[in-house]
Design an enzyme around this catalytic site. Structure first.
Site, PDB file in Angstrom:
ATOM      1  N   ASP A   1       6.779   1.740   7.393  1.00 48.48           N
ATOM      2  CA  ASP A   1       5.651   2.017   6.506  1.00 48.48           C
ATOM      3  C   ASP A   1       4.394   1.325   7.024  1.00 48.48           C
ATOM      4  OD1 ASP A   1       5.960  -0.679   5.846  1.00 48.48           O
ATOM      5  OD2 ASP A   1       6.836  -0.277   3.880  1.00 48.48           O
ATOM      6  N   ALA A   2       3.339   1.327   6.237  1.00 52.40           N
ATOM      7  CA  ALA A   2       2.067   0.742   6.657  1.00 52.40           C
ATOM      8  C   ALA A   2       2.163  -0.769   6.882  1.00 52.40           C
ATOM      9  CB  ALA A   2       0.985   1.050   5.626  1.00 52.40           C
TER      10      ALA A   2
END
Length: 133
Positions: free
Chosen positions: A15-16
């Site tokens: 994810d980010a």
């Protein structure tokens, strides 16, 4: 007994924040599940595309104990057990650098492919479960 599957975490799994996105750990576990079926000489093309019987997941849960990063090499250890005439569960332990990073569980029921009604587990799945138990 059981089954062990190796997986290299890819950028697409994260994810980010740079860690494995929580839902993707189940994708990785499902890949291990598919590999265990192949290892047991179950034709997964037939298993997933033209099923007389199907084995949908009716429950899943995941616990995380440490972050898993892109580039980590995972060892997924699977143990499966029969829960009744028509259901089974798979327990997954996910290790990164030999440290337990996550645990997951999926519960499956056996149903007829067309009617979607419950059915008894077939012999080939019982054999597969015996090998993973």
């Amino acid at each position: 007994m059981g089954f062990t599957y190796s997986y290299n975490v890819r950028f697409r799994d994260t994810d980010a924040a740079g860690v494995v996105y929580f839902a993707n750990i189940l994708n990785i576990c499902h890949e291990a599940y598919e590999s265990s079926l192949v290892d047991s000489d179950i034709d997964i093309k037939e298993f997933f595309t033209k099923p007389i019987l199907a084995f949908p997941i009716v429950h899943a849960d995941v616990d995380f104990f440490r972050p898993i990063f892109c580039g980590d090499r995972l060892e997924i250890k699977m143990i499966a057990k029969k829960l009744g005439n028509d259901k089974f569960e798979i327990n997954y332990e996910i290790f990164a650098q030999n440290i337990l990073a996550s645990k997951a569980n999926t519960r499956h029921v056996c149903i007829h492919g067309k009617t979607r009604k419950r059915a008894d587990l077939p012999g080939y799945i019982i054999s597969w479960l015996d090998n993973l138990g």
